[in-house]
Design a protein around this motif. Structure first.
Motif, PDB file in Angstrom:
ATOM      1  N   GLN A 198       0.829  -1.204   0.000  1.00 48.26           N
ATOM      2  CA  GLN A 198       0.000   0.000   0.000  1.00 48.26           C
ATOM      3  C   GLN A 198       0.866   1.257   0.000  1.00 48.26           C
ATOM      4  OE1 GLN A 198      -3.274   0.510  -0.264  1.00 48.26           O
ATOM      5  NE2 GLN A 198      -3.647  -1.676  -0.548  1.00 48.26           N
ATOM      6  N   ALA A 199       1.965   1.219   0.750  1.00 52.17           N
ATOM      7  CA  ALA A 199       2.869   2.373   0.771  1.00 52.17           C
ATOM      8  C   ALA A 199       3.477   2.609  -0.605  1.00 52.17           C
ATOM      9  CB  ALA A 199       3.966   2.146   1.805  1.00 52.17           C
ATOM     10  N   LEU A 472       1.797  -2.131  14.715  1.00 49.00           N
ATOM     11  CA  LEU A 472       1.293  -0.902  14.103  1.00 49.00           C
ATOM     12  C   LEU A 472       2.177  -0.550  12.912  1.00 49.00           C
ATOM     13  CD1 LEU A 472       0.439   1.243  17.249  1.00 49.00           C
ATOM     14  CD2 LEU A 472      -1.144   0.032  15.759  1.00 49.00           C
ATOM     15  N   ALA A 473       1.548  -0.348  11.774  1.00 50.19           N
ATOM     16  CA  ALA A 473       2.300  -0.182  10.529  1.00 50.19           C
ATOM     17  C   ALA A 473       2.911   1.211  10.432  1.00 50.19           C
ATOM     18  CB  ALA A 473       1.390  -0.432   9.334  1.00 50.19           C
ATOM     19  N   ILE A 474       4.221   1.255  10.229  1.00 51.55           N
ATOM     20  CA  ILE A 474       4.898   2.531  10.006  1.00 51.55           C
ATOM     21  C   ILE A 474       6.184   2.261   9.233  1.00 51.55           C
ATOM     22  CG2 ILE A 474       6.024   2.412  12.266  1.00 51.55           C
ATOM     23  CD1 ILE A 474       5.927   5.501  12.270  1.00 51.55           C
ATOM     24  N   GLU A 495       7.364   9.620   5.533  1.00 48.67           N
ATOM     25  CA  GLU A 495       6.930   8.446   6.262  1.00 48.67           C
ATOM     26  C   GLU A 495       5.496   8.113   5.879  1.00 48.67           C
ATOM     27  OE1 GLU A 495       7.170   9.275  10.420  1.00 48.67           O
ATOM     28  OE2 GLU A 495       5.227  10.311  10.475  1.00 48.67           O
ATOM     29  N   VAL A 496       5.181   6.854   6.048  1.00 48.59           N
ATOM     30  CA  VAL A 496       3.821   6.384   5.817  1.00 48.59           C
ATOM     31  C   VAL A 496       3.473   5.481   6.991  1.00 48.59           C
ATOM     32  CG1 VAL A 496       4.680   4.501   4.348  1.00 48.59           C
ATOM     33  CG2 VAL A 496       2.281   5.134   4.262  1.00 48.59           C
ATOM     34  N   LYS A 497       2.311   5.732   7.585  1.00 47.38           N
ATOM     35  CA  LYS A 497       1.941   4.971   8.769  1.00 47.38           C
ATOM     36  C   LYS A 497       0.433   4.825   8.821  1.00 47.38           C
ATOM     37  CE  LYS A 497       2.132   9.130  11.680  1.00 47.38           C
ATOM     38  NZ  LYS A 497       2.756   9.737  12.858  1.00 47.38           N
ATOM     39  N   GLY A 503      -6.090   6.611  10.912  1.00 52.49           N
ATOM     40  CA  GLY A 503      -6.078   5.863   9.659  1.00 52.49           C
ATOM     41  C   GLY A 503      -4.719   5.927   9.000  1.00 52.49           C
ATOM     42  N   GLU A 504      -4.711   5.869   7.674  1.00 48.54           N
ATOM     43  CA  GLU A 504      -3.448   5.853   6.932  1.00 48.54           C
ATOM     44  C   GLU A 504      -2.990   7.275   6.644  1.00 48.54           C
ATOM     45  OE1 GLU A 504      -2.075   4.045   2.673  1.00 48.54           O
ATOM     46  OE2 GLU A 504      -3.054   2.685   4.090  1.00 48.54           O
TER      47      GLU A 504
END
Length: 903
Positions: A198-199, A472-474, A495-497, A503-504
């Motif tokens: 997704q990132a 946790l996605a980061i 950064e993307v988290k 949310g995203e």
């Protein structure tokens, strides 16, 4: 019976003298390992070496020698040792409990990693005493590792059967590991590939890259990433893959050449790679050989920070790479811990073989050195070298990424254990509200608490696991910067988290990004350029959805913002702009006072009204003259007033239709013209009646045409039309109507007649009266008189009928406002025809030839017999009609009256 036999067999085995109350290992793996005793032991599996070499077999077990020391992997192992040491010194976390560790080297080989996992779970002691049932606490209660998806899948598949928790920290990002049915005890502090994909897609969307190539490694990590990327890219609508290639395991030159040829032929300028750095090294050798430049590389987290690829030879090709990297963190005190590694190394050389690290760092060899080392003037290691005097990647703690995940994994296990030990007896979560304890600690109990763990590191990052065991996605977004002096720097540009609350989130600083192109801007990577506004996409047959042609939208349609494959029709009252990019209100059309046509018709209507007023004024002013008195002045005045109404009613047809104008326009029009034609009809009938009355025995006909009878006739004939109009308005009233059938881009405002029958009856009645007037006037046209009005009526009715006969087809065929214009023109033309034909000659005589406006001129010298018919009428004046009774002849009539005209 089956269970009875099974119980008997087990009882015999337990009671057999060859078995004792101790468990014995069937065999032992020879692994690179390091241990530290403790009340609770945690296992760890790390890549300390890149490769392994088979050295022989013994009792069906393979012995491998690990070669090519990996400093980064060694640092991750030392990170776990440091974290456990730090926890043991923390009085707030696991007080009175000492953690130990068993660390293993997998040599980046699945078989060795699998053995390490089994060894950690079962123990390596030759014999350890348990209770009589051979059941008890295993040597480790949790494992930190493994570092790759394939290894984690294999190890967790087995250890998961016994609910031994595994917490991975690096390359184990395969989304398949989120399946809790298959891997119930697997956790990871690195985000799943599902989020990494997704990132990547977010970055592609940010820079408008809808056309890219995808390269993946031939393992679980790459193949699962490929499936996930294809699926998510299609669902997001963010783009298409120009090609998908699987990189070979080894250095297969033919396959690599084919893949690079495909990259060269493709129009995609973005290449996304999900593979470990070893795959990339082989690929880049072929890229350099074929000199494939002008590509934008996107790196997965597995090779974003690979220093082996950041060389002067490869940077001309890989500079500007954008990649996803594990979250950077800081571990206070870690560098100081590593500087004490010398003391550790002195005690664990023979256990963990970290002498290879020493040899790697100081470029020396321990005794005994390899053959020829001393002869080649190689240096011997003494063990007294000072680590602080050398620059090594081991001590670079400014960019800790996988090591930081190791640190979080150890603390996650520690916090879970601490939560379990704080359980109050009788209020526990397990059967009978029991709690776990150190004496009978089961791994599955730790899994329960690990699922609920939630803490914050000293660096400020929150650590918890979702229902799939994912953290946790980061991720950090990295960019490979090629400095002017030739050095390479991998810098953080965003950064993307994803968080439960916000949310995203995707943040990137485009100004910091280095683009390895002459334009110093992001490249364009699309199969087909976006369709301009006003067009829709038409897919090319046999090609991905990103390859398309642009087809203009039809009139009345605009580009669809949600579905580029379709055009959207504008609402009823709107039309597409010339560019077909948005809907605009349709132009409105009606016969307006502000346009030339409307202005002209209005002027003509007012002109006719004024002319009627002028003629009426002339007749009133000259009402005592013979020519006015001789033409039935009362009906003439009524006729002029009705003509004025006819001219004025045309104004109701101009301007935007309203309900009241629609209802009045035809009613006023119909009544006005019936009034006008009725006056003409009565005038004509009077002329004919007077002529007949002059003949012997015809005097009785005059009694039907007195003043009252004339007025009554006009009123009755007009009342009939008024009744028709009233019935029409009541039953089916004309109403304003927005007509969109004439023009696509215009709304024609018009009056719907409501009832076609009513309109037809109205026109038919006028036509009937006009035809009757014309017929009578035509019959009377040759009556003897020097001033016979029947001729003028005949001519005026001829004009009137001709106009309205031509009106019907013209009205039907005229669209929109032109239908109203045709009707107004017909009203004005017929009104002007009547006005000019009936009153023009009289006004000419009154104004320009007054000498002819006398009794003598009107009667003519040849009149022999006259009939005088006296009418009492308008305003008390006596009007006369003079009709010549006999044709011009030299013969005198045999009978008649000689009457002298008088006022």
């Amino acid at each position: 019976m089956y269970f009875t036999l099974l119980y008997s067999y087990i009882s015999s085995v337990v009671s057999s003298p060859i078995y004792s109350s101790s468990c014995r290992l069937q065999g032992q793996f020879h692994l690179n390992e390091m241990h530290k005793a403790g009340d609770v032991v945690l296992g760890g599996i790390f890549r300390i070496h890149f490769f392994s070499v088979l050295s022989g077999k013994q009792q069906n077990f393979c012995f491998c020698i690990c070669v090519s020391f990996d400093v980064v992997g060694f640092r991750m192992a030392e990170t776990m040792a440091f974290a456990i040491d730090e926890i043991n010194r923390n009085s707030n976390l696991l007080p009175n409990v000492t953690l130990g560790y068993s660390l293993y080297d997998n040599c980046f080989k699945l078989g060795i990693g699998f053995r390490a996992g089994l060894s950690a779970a079962s123990g390596q002691e030759d014999q350890f005493i348990l209770d009589d049932t051979c059941a008890g606490t295993p040597p480790v209660i949790g494992i930190v590792g493994d570092s790759s998806s394939t290894h984690s899948i294999a190890i967790s598949s087995v250890l998961g059967l016994y609910r031994v928790p595994m917490v991975s920290y690096h390359f184990a990002t395969c989304s398949c590991l989120s399946d809790r049915q298959k891997f119930p005890s697997f956790f990871r502090t690195i985000p799943s590939d599902a989020f990494q994909v997704q990132a990547m897609i977010q970055i592609m969307k940010r820079f408008g890259w809808s056309w890219a190539g995808l390269l993946v490694s031939d393992d679980d990590y790459g193949l699962h990433a490929a499936r996930s990327f294809q699926s998510d890219l299609a669902q997001s609508g963010g783009g298409c893959l120009a090609y998908l290639e699987v990189l070979p395991w080894g250095n297969d030159r033919d396959e690599l050449r084919r893949i690079v040829d495909e990259m060269k032929k493709s129009t995609a300028r973005v290449v996304i790679v999900f593979a470990h750095e070893s795959y990339m090294i082989n690929l880049m050798e072929e890229v350099v050989r074929q000199n494939v430049t002008d590509l934008q590389w996107m790196a997965s987290e597995s090779w974003t920070a690979a220093t082996a690829l950041q060389t002067p030879d490869l940077m001309p090709y890989l500079a500007g790479t954008l990649g996803i990297a594990i979250r950077r963190g800081e571990i206070p005190g870690f560098r100081e811990f590593l500087l004490q590694i010398l003391i550790i190394c002195k005690t664990v050389f023979k256990i963990f073989q970290v002498n290879q690290f020493w040899e790697f760092t100081f470029r020396c060899k321990f005794t005994p050195p390899p053959a020829g080392w001393v002869e080649a003037e190689g240096t011997l290691c003494t063990g007294q070298e000072i680590l602080a005097d050398v620059e090594t990647e081991l001590f670079d703690v400014s960019n800790l990424r996988p090591a930081y995940n190791v640190y979080k994994a150890v603390y996650a296990l520690a916090y879970a254990l601490d939560d379990m030990l704080q359980c109050e007896p009788g209020r526990g979560p397990f059967s009978g509200h029991t709690c776990g304890n150190l004496q009978r600690l089961e791994p599955w109990q730790l899994v329960f608490y690990l699922e609920k763990v939630n803490f914050t590191t000293t660096f400020g990052d929150q650590v918890s696991f979702d229902e799939n065991g994912d953290a946790l996605a980061i991720y950090d977004v990295m960019n490979w910067l090629w400095l002017p002096d030739g050095r390479t720097k991998v810098q953080n540009v965003g950064e993307v988290k994803r968080s439960a609350l916000k949310g995203e989130e995707f943040i990137i600083d485009e100004d910091k990004i280095f683009w390895n192109f002459e334009s110093k801007k992001p490249p364009r990577s699309v199969c087909s350029e976006s369709c301009p506004p006003g067009t829709r996409m038409a897919r090319k047959k046999g090609e991905p959805v990103c390859c398309f042609d642009c087809i203009p939208c039809s009139e009345g349609e605009i580009s669809n913002e949600t579905d580029a494959m379709e055009c959207t029709s504008c609402p009823e009252d709107f039309w597409s702009s010339p560019q077909r990019d948005h809907c605009v209100p349709k132009k409105t059309e009606f016969l307006s006072y502000h346009e030339p046509l409307g202005i002209g018709l209005t002027a003509a209507s007012l002109l006719g009204t004024c002319m009627c007023a002028v003629v009426l004024g002339i007749f009133i002013y000259h009402r005592s003259t013979p020519i006015v008195r001789a033409n039935n002045s009362e009906l003439s005045f009524q006729l002029l007033l009705s003509l004025k109404l006819c001219f004025l009613c045309s104004l109701l047809f101009i301007g935007r239709p309203r309900l009241w104008t629609c209802q009045l326009r035809h009613a006023v029009f119909g009544i006005s013209f019936v009034l006008c034609v009725s006056c003409i009809l009565v005038k004509t009938m009077v002329v004919l009646a007077v002529f007949k009355a002059s003949k012997p025995g015809g005097g009785a006909s005059l009694k039907w045409f007195g003043v009252l009878q004339q007025r009554g006739t006009v009123i009755v004939l007009t009342s009939i039309q008024a009744a028709v109009c009233t019935a029409w308005i009541v039953s089916a009233s004309p109403t304003p109507h927005k007509n969109t059938q004439y023009y696509n881009d215009k709304i024609v405002y018009e009056c719907a007649v409501g009832s076609t029958v009513g309109f037809a009856v109205l026109l038919g009645y006028i036509g009937s009266l006009a035809s009757l007037s014309f017929l009578i006037a035509f019959i009377s046209r040759n009556l003897p008189d020097s001033f016979n009005e029947a001729k003028l009526i005949t001519f005026s009715m001829l004009i009137f009928c001709a106009v309205w006969v031509a009106f019907v087809p013209a009205y039907i065929s005229s669209p929109g406002k032109y239908a109203d214009a045709v009707e107004v023109f017909a009203i004005l033309a017929s009104s002007f025809g009547l006005l000019v034909a009936l009153f023009g000659p009289k006004c000419y005589i009154i104004l320009l030839r007054p000498e002819r406006n006398t009794k003598k001129a009107i009667m003519s010298r040849e009149i022999q017999t006259y009939v005088k018919h006296d009418f009492t009428c308008l305003h008390g004046h006596v009007l006369f009609i003079m009709i010549k009774l006999c044709p011009r002849s030299n013969h005198r009539p045999t009978s008649g009256l000689h009457i002298t005209l008088s006022s």
